[in-house]
Design an enzyme around this catalytic site. Structure first.
Site, PDB file in Angstrom:
ATOM      1  N   GLU A 149      10.214   2.253  10.137  1.00  9.59           N
ATOM      2  CA  GLU A 149      11.211   3.250   9.704  1.00  9.59           C
ATOM      3  C   GLU A 149      10.507   4.596   9.800  1.00  9.59           C
ATOM      4  O   GLU A 149       9.638   4.899   8.988  1.00  9.59           O
ATOM      5  CB  GLU A 149      11.641   2.993   8.249  1.00  9.59           C
ATOM      6  CG  GLU A 149      12.174   1.597   7.979  1.00  9.59           C
ATOM      7  CD  GLU A 149      13.524   1.348   8.607  1.00  9.59           C
ATOM      8  OE1 GLU A 149      14.224   2.317   8.953  1.00  9.59           O
ATOM      9  OE2 GLU A 149      13.870   0.171   8.776  1.00  9.59           O
TER      10      GLU A 149
ATOM     11  N   LYS B 269       0.873  -1.183   0.000  1.00 11.04           N
ATOM     12  CA  LYS B 269       0.000   0.000   0.000  1.00 11.04           C
ATOM     13  C   LYS B 269       0.904   1.225   0.000  1.00 11.04           C
ATOM     14  O   LYS B 269       1.418   1.641   1.035  1.00 11.04           O
ATOM     15  CB  LYS B 269      -0.919   0.049   1.221  1.00 11.04           C
ATOM     16  CG  LYS B 269      -2.019   1.094   1.030  1.00 11.04           C
ATOM     17  CD  LYS B 269      -2.448   1.817   2.282  1.00 11.04           C
ATOM     18  CE  LYS B 269      -1.589   2.949   2.696  1.00 11.04           C
ATOM     19  NZ  LYS B 269      -1.582   4.135   1.817  1.00 11.04           N
TER      20      LYS B 269
ATOM     21  N   GLY C 108      -4.300   5.454   4.554  1.00  8.46           N
ATOM     22  CA  GLY C 108      -3.597   4.712   5.598  1.00  8.46           C
ATOM     23  C   GLY C 108      -4.498   4.379   6.770  1.00  8.46           C
ATOM     24  O   GLY C 108      -4.516   3.246   7.253  1.00  8.46           O
TER      25      GLY C 108
ATOM     26  N   CYS D  98      13.912  11.873   5.448  1.00  4.52           N
ATOM     27  CA  CYS D  98      13.866  11.539   6.880  1.00  4.52           C
ATOM     28  C   CYS D  98      15.220  11.718   7.563  1.00  4.52           C
ATOM     29  O   CYS D  98      15.278  12.017   8.742  1.00  4.52           O
ATOM     30  CB  CYS D  98      13.357  10.115   7.056  1.00  4.52           C
ATOM     31  SG  CYS D  98      14.271   8.928   6.070  1.00  4.52           S
TER      32      CYS D  98
ATOM     33  N   GLU E  26       9.925  17.184  13.856  1.00  2.00           N
ATOM     34  CA  GLU E  26      10.286  17.038  12.446  1.00  2.00           C
ATOM     35  C   GLU E  26       9.421  18.008  11.645  1.00  2.00           C
ATOM     36  O   GLU E  26       8.194  17.987  11.756  1.00  2.00           O
ATOM     37  CB  GLU E  26       9.999  15.600  12.017  1.00  2.00           C
ATOM     38  CG  GLU E  26      10.477  15.297  10.630  1.00  2.00           C
ATOM     39  CD  GLU E  26      10.139  13.868  10.219  1.00  2.00           C
ATOM     40  OE1 GLU E  26       8.985  13.442  10.390  1.00  2.00           O
ATOM     41  OE2 GLU E  26      11.050  13.175   9.733  1.00  2.00           O
TER      42      GLU E  26
ATOM     43  N   GLY F  85      -4.874   3.545  -1.374  1.00  2.00           N
ATOM     44  CA  GLY F  85      -5.913   4.087  -0.504  1.00  2.00           C
ATOM     45  C   GLY F  85      -5.375   4.709   0.764  1.00  2.00           C
ATOM     46  O   GLY F  85      -4.168   4.883   0.934  1.00  2.00           O
TER      47      GLY F  85
ATOM     48  N   GLY G 151      -4.523   0.831   5.545  1.00  3.14           N
ATOM     49  CA  GLY G 151      -3.248   0.564   6.227  1.00  3.14           C
ATOM     50  C   GLY G 151      -3.511  -0.024   7.605  1.00  3.14           C
ATOM     51  O   GLY G 151      -2.861  -0.974   8.039  1.00  3.14           O
TER      52      GLY G 151
HETATM   53  P1  NAD Z   1       2.549   9.115   7.034  1.00  3.72           P
HETATM   54  O1  NAD Z   1       2.906   8.464   8.320  1.00  3.72           O
HETATM   55  O2  NAD Z   1       1.467  10.098   7.006  1.00  3.72           O
HETATM   56  O3  NAD Z   1       2.149   8.010   5.949  1.00  3.72           O
HETATM   57  C1  NAD Z   1       3.010   6.946   5.602  1.00  3.72           C
HETATM   58  C2  NAD Z   1       2.170   5.790   5.092  1.00  3.72           C
HETATM   59  O4  NAD Z   1       1.393   5.287   6.179  1.00  3.72           O
HETATM   60  C3  NAD Z   1       1.165   6.165   4.011  1.00  3.72           C
HETATM   61  O5  NAD Z   1       1.063   5.113   3.072  1.00  3.72           O
HETATM   62  C4  NAD Z   1      -0.127   6.334   4.790  1.00  3.72           C
HETATM   63  O6  NAD Z   1      -1.268   6.122   4.002  1.00  3.72           O
HETATM   64  C5  NAD Z   1       0.034   5.250   5.838  1.00  3.72           C
HETATM   65  N1  NAD Z   1      -0.701   5.449   7.102  1.00  3.72           N
HETATM   66  C6  NAD Z   1      -1.068   6.618   7.685  1.00  3.72           C
HETATM   67  N2  NAD Z   1      -1.724   6.375   8.833  1.00  3.72           N
HETATM   68  C7  NAD Z   1      -1.773   5.037   8.974  1.00  3.72           C
HETATM   69  C8  NAD Z   1      -2.320   4.158   9.969  1.00  3.72           C
HETATM   70  N3  NAD Z   1      -2.965   4.610  11.059  1.00  3.72           N
HETATM   71  N4  NAD Z   1      -2.186   2.825   9.802  1.00  3.72           N
HETATM   72  C9  NAD Z   1      -1.514   2.340   8.729  1.00  3.72           C
HETATM   73  N5  NAD Z   1      -0.998   3.110   7.755  1.00  3.72           N
HETATM   74  C10 NAD Z   1      -1.112   4.445   7.875  1.00  3.72           C
HETATM   75  O7  NAD Z   1       3.911   9.721   6.479  1.00  3.72           O
HETATM   76  P2  NAD Z   1       4.145  10.552   5.138  1.00  3.72           P
HETATM   77  O8  NAD Z   1       3.665  11.948   5.353  1.00  3.72           O
HETATM   78  O9  NAD Z   1       3.638   9.785   3.970  1.00  3.72           O
HETATM   79  O10 NAD Z   1       5.758  10.528   5.078  1.00  3.72           O
HETATM   80  C11 NAD Z   1       6.569  11.366   5.799  1.00  3.72           C
HETATM   81  C12 NAD Z   1       7.091  10.693   7.051  1.00  3.72           C
HETATM   82  O11 NAD Z   1       7.801   9.513   6.720  1.00  3.72           O
HETATM   83  C13 NAD Z   1       8.093  11.550   7.797  1.00  3.72           C
HETATM   84  O12 NAD Z   1       7.850  11.474   9.174  1.00  3.72           O
HETATM   85  C14 NAD Z   1       9.429  10.904   7.482  1.00  3.72           C
HETATM   86  O13 NAD Z   1      10.463  11.131   8.420  1.00  3.72           O
HETATM   87  C15 NAD Z   1       9.051   9.468   7.422  1.00  3.72           C
HETATM   88  N6  NAD Z   1      10.038   8.720   6.684  1.00  3.72           N
HETATM   89  C16 NAD Z   1      10.869   7.855   7.358  1.00  3.72           C
HETATM   90  C17 NAD Z   1      11.843   7.154   6.672  1.00  3.72           C
HETATM   91  C18 NAD Z   1      12.769   6.185   7.344  1.00  3.72           C
HETATM   92  O14 NAD Z   1      13.314   5.313   6.666  1.00  3.72           O
HETATM   93  N7  NAD Z   1      12.985   6.274   8.643  1.00  3.72           N
HETATM   94  C19 NAD Z   1      11.975   7.331   5.300  1.00  3.72           C
HETATM   95  C20 NAD Z   1      11.122   8.224   4.664  1.00  3.72           C
HETATM   96  C21 NAD Z   1      10.140   8.899   5.361  1.00  3.72           C
END
Ligand code: NAD
Length: 481
Positions: free
Chosen positions: A246, A171, A204, A280, A382, A202, A208
């Site tokens: 991550e 997803k 999260g 990140c 962040e 779709g 998700g």
């Molecule tokens: P996000 O947490 O909003 O979403 C990430 C993914 O999780 C999306 O596919 C989203 O649909 C899904 N999601 C959201 N809520 C969920 C839930 N309750 N249950 C399951 N899935 C859910 O993050 P974003 O805005 O897409 O990305 C930015 C974030 O990602 C930043 O915090 C960044 O630091 C982090 N990031 C971390 C790494 C790493 O390797 N540590 C790498 C890249 C990005």
């Protein structure tokens, strides 16, 4: 850009979603809709999980040589569509064309190649006395990914999961569905057997979350915010599945007093502003010795002001910094800049509003704050935008203390001339990675964080290990053997 974002790739076929809900996909540079994405439901997850479960028995038993041959075909297909992939990434999240080609799309290819390399020599079993220790695919894996390095993040999960013999339900972010759909086409053309790789699109919070709770998903590998990662871990707890997280970061960049200040400050700023600060591991807290602050701030002001001129249309080869990925992100960054001003930090460059002439598109002024203390919101949270904070420190011990005073522990950066001192400081940082003197990424080295930055390790051999179970088979060998 043509890619199928209105259907899901399940069991080797593009299938219509069970309900007709869609969401517009908006180009962050133009604020115009370029496509729609289907927003899946729990029934779509069930169909994808059933397909993955059905395919596991045969895929998990494929000889390694067969998986390696498949990887060669995937790499060939990816190379053929490389330009399209880079364009898709620029369109969906605004990375400048040059970055999409040189890094965003290239990292995806790099992970397939690095994983193929790991597979060549990986020991899936080893003897310990009369016991055989075997490493077996964990089962059906659910992969949930963000939008900021979309192909990199998807492939650094898909490649090791496939290599391990797992079957997959992906997803991707609802803001990066285009590149994931392209990947499904590439894997299909390369001959990935039906059911081994499935993509649903779709929200999260809906699908998700449902994936995290699903009894037939054996592991969730999640990349995203710490907030959503925590929800995933809670939702997954009842089924005791493995959860690899991550998450976010607020990485410290310690510039020691014997460093080349101009070079270290310049490179540190560029590393934050690249990808519009949406990385990140970005070194978003720059720690400078108090004695060298005037010099460092003068360099930072000059580099920061020049950076504003690099912001522009991401499809142009001349652009160094594109828009941020979407309106929500733009608004969050504006709130954080306002917070920094309110809490008393000094704006060295940038600030609120859009750069002149870029009123359409989610463009942010690259911003640097000085007079920042580590307890300010802009030093703790962040921001995920082109915003750098500069914090002064007294001595090396003080720098390490400030660096480690964070809920996050993703990456660290140290620069200086005395190599032993640089290494000593690095060894005291509570982070999953430390980059010394502008060291480049290493696709074979483990990638992941300490503390609230997560618990998984991706990339290279450690990335493969994440998708394997360990089985002890006692009495497999005779004493005499
Ligand atoms: P996000 O947490 O909003 O979403 C990430 C993914 O999780 C999306 O596919 C989203 O649909 C899904 N999601 C959201 N809520 C969920 C839930 N309750 N249950 C399951 N899935 C859910 O993050 P974003 O805005 O897409 O990305 C930015 C974030 O990602 C930043 O915090 C960044 O630091 C982090 N990031 C971390 C790494 C790493 O390797 N540590 C790498 C890249 C990005």
């Amino acid at each position: 850009m043509n890619a199928n974002t209105t259907e899901f790739y399940i069991n080797g076929q593009w299938v219509a979603p069970l309900n007709g809900h869609t969401r517009p996909l908006i180009n962050p540079a133009t604020e115009q809709q370029y496509a729609t994405v289907a927003m899946g439901d729990t029934g779509d997850v069930d169909a994808a999980v059933d397909a993955a479960k059905g395919a596991f028995s045969s895929w998990s038993k494929t000889p390694v040589a067969e998986r390696m041959a498949l990887f060669e075909r995937i790499i060939g297909g990816y190379k053929k569509r490389f330009a399209e992939i880079a364009q898709a990434i620029t369109q969906e999240m605004g990375a400048p064309a040059s970055l999409s080609q040189s890094a965003q799309a290239a990292m995806g290819l790099g992970h397939f190649a690095a994983t193929l390399n790991v597979l060549k020599n990986f020991a899936f079993s080893q003897r310990q006395g009369t016991t055989e220790i075997r490493k077996e695919p964990i089962g059906v894996v659910g992969l949930i990914t963000p939008w900021n390095w979309p192909m990199n993040q998807v492939i650094c999960k898909v490649a090791p999961a496939l290599a391990a013999g797992c079957t997959i339900v992906l997803k991707p972010s609802q803001d990066a569905s285009l590149s994931a759909a392209l990947l499904a086409e590439i894997l299909h053309e390369a001959g990935v057997p039906a059911g081994v790789f499935n993509v649903i699109q779709g929200a999260g919070a809906k699908i998700g979350d449902y994936m995290s709770r699903h009894a037939d998903i054996d592991m969730i590998s999640f990349t995203g915010s710490t907030q959503a990662g925590t929800q995933v871990a809670k939702a997954a707890a009842d089924t005791v599945k493995r959860v690899a997280l991550e998450l976010g970061g607020k990485s410290a960049n310690i510039i020691l007093d014997d460093a080349d200040i101009t070079r270290s400050v310049t490179n540190g700023i560029k590393a934050v502003f690249a990808n519009s600060g949406q990385t990140c591991t970005a070194p978003t807290r720059m720690l400078v010795p108090n004695s060298l602050l005037p010099q460092a701030l003068a360099v930072a002001k000059a580099v920061g002001e020049a950076s504003i001129k690099a912001v522009g249309d991401p499809t142009s080869d001349k652009t160094g910094i594109g828009p941020v990925a979407h309106q929500r992100q733009f608004e969050k960054i504006q709130e954080m800049i306002a917070k920094g001003i309110d809490e008393g930090a000094t704006l060295l460059c940038g600030g609120l509003g859009k750069p002149a002439g870029l009123e359409t598109g989610y463009y942010v002024k690259p911003t640097i704050f000085s007079d920042v203390t580590n307890d300010m919101t802009i030093a703790r949270e962040e921001i995920f935008g082109p915003v750098l904070v500069i914090i002064g420190y007294e001595d090396d011990a003080d720098a390490v203390r400030i660096a480690n005073d964070s809920p996050y522990g993703l990456s660290g950066y140290v620069s200086g001339t005395d190599v032993d001192r640089v290494r000593l400081v690095a060894s005291q940082m509570r982070t999953g990675m430390v980059h010394l003197n502008d060291a480049k990424p290493d696709l074979q080295a483990p990638f992941g964080g300490y503390k609230q930055s997560g618990n998984g390790r991706e990339w290279g051999e450690y990335g493969l290990e994440d998708f394997l179970e360990v089985k002890s088979v006692l009495g497999w060998h005779n004493d005499a053997e």
